[in-house]
Write a protein that holds these residues in place. Structure first.
Motif: not given
Length: 192
Positions: A74-85
């Motif tokens: 989630a930090l290096t590829g496509p991800a939604g805001i919830d996943q990044i957080a």
């Protein structure tokens, strides 16, 4: 990996632990030998100067940080805001618990860098890699200006990390508080 490369890595790891426990003043070749539990003189054989030892520690810190970031898609590829957080909160939690020594060593080096330009260059290179990852992450989150937001985002994360490492327990954020704080921050950056 050759025996020499493994020994250099072992000594760089021991230098990080020594920095975390004893600070810059406590970082000597002999102290690193003791921490690594290797024969006296091993560290000075592989790293002739203190500067070489410091550079190896900085490079090893950056290597370990990037590897741990890469373990979180989630930090290096496509991800939604919830996943990044969630992934960022997990990384901060790890860096302030299991990775605590590394973060303490990192701050020791960061505080010394303004007085020692030879430490500053490798630290800035590592910081640039972190900012590039943040920029990509913010772009994936929908930031209209990810390059401009990346510096502030990394600075805010550094502040959170510092607080988590140094604040009294009642003032540290729980993982859920971290997640919500990061979620709010990411939403702010993603807002048009």
């Amino acid at each position: 990996m050759t025996h020499t490369m493994l020994r250099r890595q072992q000594l760089a790891d021991a230098a990080i632990r020594t920095l975390a426990r004893s600070g810059m003043r406590g970082l000597t070749h002999r102290a690193v030998d003791q921490t690594a539990e290797v024969p006296t003189g091993s560290c000075s054989y592989h790293f002739r100067t203190r500067q070489e030892l410091l550079q190896a520690a900085v490079e090893r810190l950056a290597e370990l940080d990037i590897a741990e970031i890469d373990e979180r898609p989630a930090l290096t590829g496509p991800a939604g805001i919830d996943q990044i957080a969630e992934a960022t909160a997990g990384l901060i939690e790890h860096w302030t618990t299991g990775g605590r020594e590394r973060m303490l060593a990192r701050y020791e080096l960061a505080l010394e860098a303004p007085r020692r330009p030879e430490i500053s260059a490798p630290l800035h290179a590592a910081g640039s890699r972190h900012r590039a990852i943040a920029e990509n992450m913010l772009a994936a989150a929908g930031s209209p200006a990810p390059a401009a937001h990346a510096n502030a985002f990394v600075a805010l994360l550094d502040g959170i990390l510092f607080n988590q490492l140094t604040a009294a327990a009642p003032h540290r954020l729980t993982r859920e508080q971290l997640r919500r704080t990061l979620l709010d921050l990411l939403h702010t950056y993603a807002a048009p």
